[in-house]
Design a protein around this motif. Structure first.
Motif, short mmCIF file in Angstrom:
data_model
loop_
_atom_site.label_atom_id
_atom_site.label_comp_id
_atom_site.label_asym_id
_atom_site.label_seq_id
_atom_site.Cartn_x
_atom_site.Cartn_y
_atom_site.Cartn_z
N SER A 177 0.83 -1.21 0.00
CA SER A 177 0.00 0.00 0.00
C SER A 177 0.87 1.26 0.00
N GLN A 178 1.91 1.25 0.83
CA GLN A 178 2.80 2.41 0.89
C GLN A 178 3.55 2.58 -0.43
N TYR A 179 3.97 1.48 -1.02
CA TYR A 179 4.68 1.53 -2.30
C TYR A 179 3.77 2.11 -3.38
N ASN A 180 2.54 1.64 -3.44
CA ASN A 180 1.61 2.10 -4.47
C ASN A 180 1.25 3.57 -4.30
N GLU A 181 1.21 4.04 -3.07
CA GLU A 181 0.93 5.45 -2.81
C GLU A 181 2.03 6.34 -3.40
#
Length: 393
Positions: free
Chosen positions: A74-78
């Motif tokens: 999730s953090q990567y995609n953000e």
């Protein structure tokens, strides 16, 4: 963590076969190439799998790890909204019987270029043989059976220490910290439970062992073993096995007036052991784990995890978060195929932002022994409270 499944693994490997694996590998490369021809990055639109018990009796042992991976992605995609990575889950319930079909399905999805798991060792015996055929790199955050690194699998990596470290550490804690004179040893006859107790017994020595017995999966009546423990006079039990049986066993011990301390491995280090057993009966129980406390993780991990899932991180959550970020680092760097990522792992040598562990693997896939730690946790007030890191000698 471990379970049985050798025969299932053998038959599935024969069915899967080398020819099919070659087709799948070629398909993976073709898919990445197609992405590039369409104008996108070769490292976009890829998937990372998570494989383990997401439901069933032992889900409490693996869901925190899955959540750690979810948080990392999730953090990567953000941060990479134009080039995201998808999380794909495979709920094995920790069963080797389910592992073969799920592993084949994962291997056939050419977008899946990395796997976190399997979570337990028995299912790892089945799934990793299939992943190896498909050249799908896998890092387990929690499967601790030592023999997993002896199979010649080129895709296998372990993010924690194995039971050659955990079993003796648990025994040293019982012997040197608890100062127990007698211990009753019980295993659940899974490869995990039997292997863990075998290693612990080497430290106990025959003179310290008041007795031994075996339980089995799905067992609900432990009257015979309870009687043996009480007759032995031992005030400490070392239990090699999982929460589903350990919880019922401990409740029945308490009901018969046993007031001693049950010590188990990471197979009981989950919230179900606390809630199902009940605070009165579980209080004072000790669980070991080849992992540091996730609630003491570095950086913003604890706050980020709690914000996303509304609970504190539990066993292996920080480890799985770090392992997912290793794969994401490789993908960000343009490693778009399974082979590329497996090569990337072979030379990796960096500290995880959450656990602080330096992830560096030996040729066998084992974590660098210098990075292995084993902690003792105590059931206290409805939570697993870190007691101490257990000295290595």
């Amino acid at each position: 963590m471990d379970e049985k499944g050798f025969a299932v693994r053998q038959s599935l490997v024969r069915v899967f076969g080398g020819v099919a694996a070659a087709v799948l590998i070629a398909g993976s490369a073709a898919a990445c190439k197609a992405d590039s021809e369409d104008g996108g990055s070769a490292a976009c639109g890829l998937k990372i799998g998570v494989f383990g018990a997401l439901s069933g009796d032992n889900a409490g042992l693996f869901v925190p790890a899955k959540n750690g991976v979810d948080l990392a992605i999730s953090q990567y995609n953000e941060k990479n909204k134009d080039c995201t990575v998808e999380l794909t889950t495979f709920d094995s319930q920790g069963s080797p019987d389910k592992a073969g079909g799920l592993a084949t399905s994962a291997s056939q999805d050419t977008k899946i270029v990395a796997m976190i798991g399997p979570g337990f060792s028995g299912e790892s015996e089945v799934a990793n043989a299939i992943f190896d055929q498909a050249k799908l790199p896998a890092i387990t955050p929690s499967a601790t059976r030592p023999s997993l690194s002896t199979k010649g699998w080129k895709i296998f990596h372990r993010g924690v220490g194995n039971d050659l470290s955990q079993g003796p550490a648990a025994a040293r804690y019982i012997k040197n910290v608890m100062k127990a004179e007698k211990v009753y040893v019980i295993n659940d006859q899974t490869a995990y439970g039997a292997g863990l107790t075998d290693e612990a017994k080497k430290v106990f020595g025959a003179g310290m062992i008041a007795g031994e017995d075996k339980t089995s999966e799905k067992q609900t009546d432990f009257a015979g073993t309870v009687t043996k423990v009480k007759t032995s006079g031992a005030q400490v039990i070392f239990y090699g096995g999982y929460t589903a049986e350990a919880s019922l066993f401990l409740k029945q011990l308490r009901a018969q007036g046993w007031t001693g301390t049950l010590v188990g491995g990471d197979g009981i280090n989950d919230t179900n052991m606390l809630s199902v057993t009940g605070q009165k009966d579980v209080e004072g129980t000790i669980a070991t784990c080849p992992c540091a406390p996730a609630t003491n993780a570095k950086g913003t991990f604890v706050a980020d995890y709690k914000k996303k899932f509304s609970v504190d991180p539990a066993v292996y959550a920080d480890v799985a978060y770090d392992l997912a970020n290793i794969f994401l680092e490789g993908i960000k760097d343009g490693k778009s195929t399974r082979e590329d990522l497996n090569t990337f792992l072979g030379s990796y040598n960096k500290a995880g932002s959450a656990s602080g562990v330096t992830y560096k693997w030996e040729a066998s896939g084992e974590l660098d022994p210098a990075q292995v730690v084993v902690w003792a946790y105590e059931a206290k007030g409805g939570a697993w409270v870190p007691k101490q890191e257990i000295p290595k000698s």
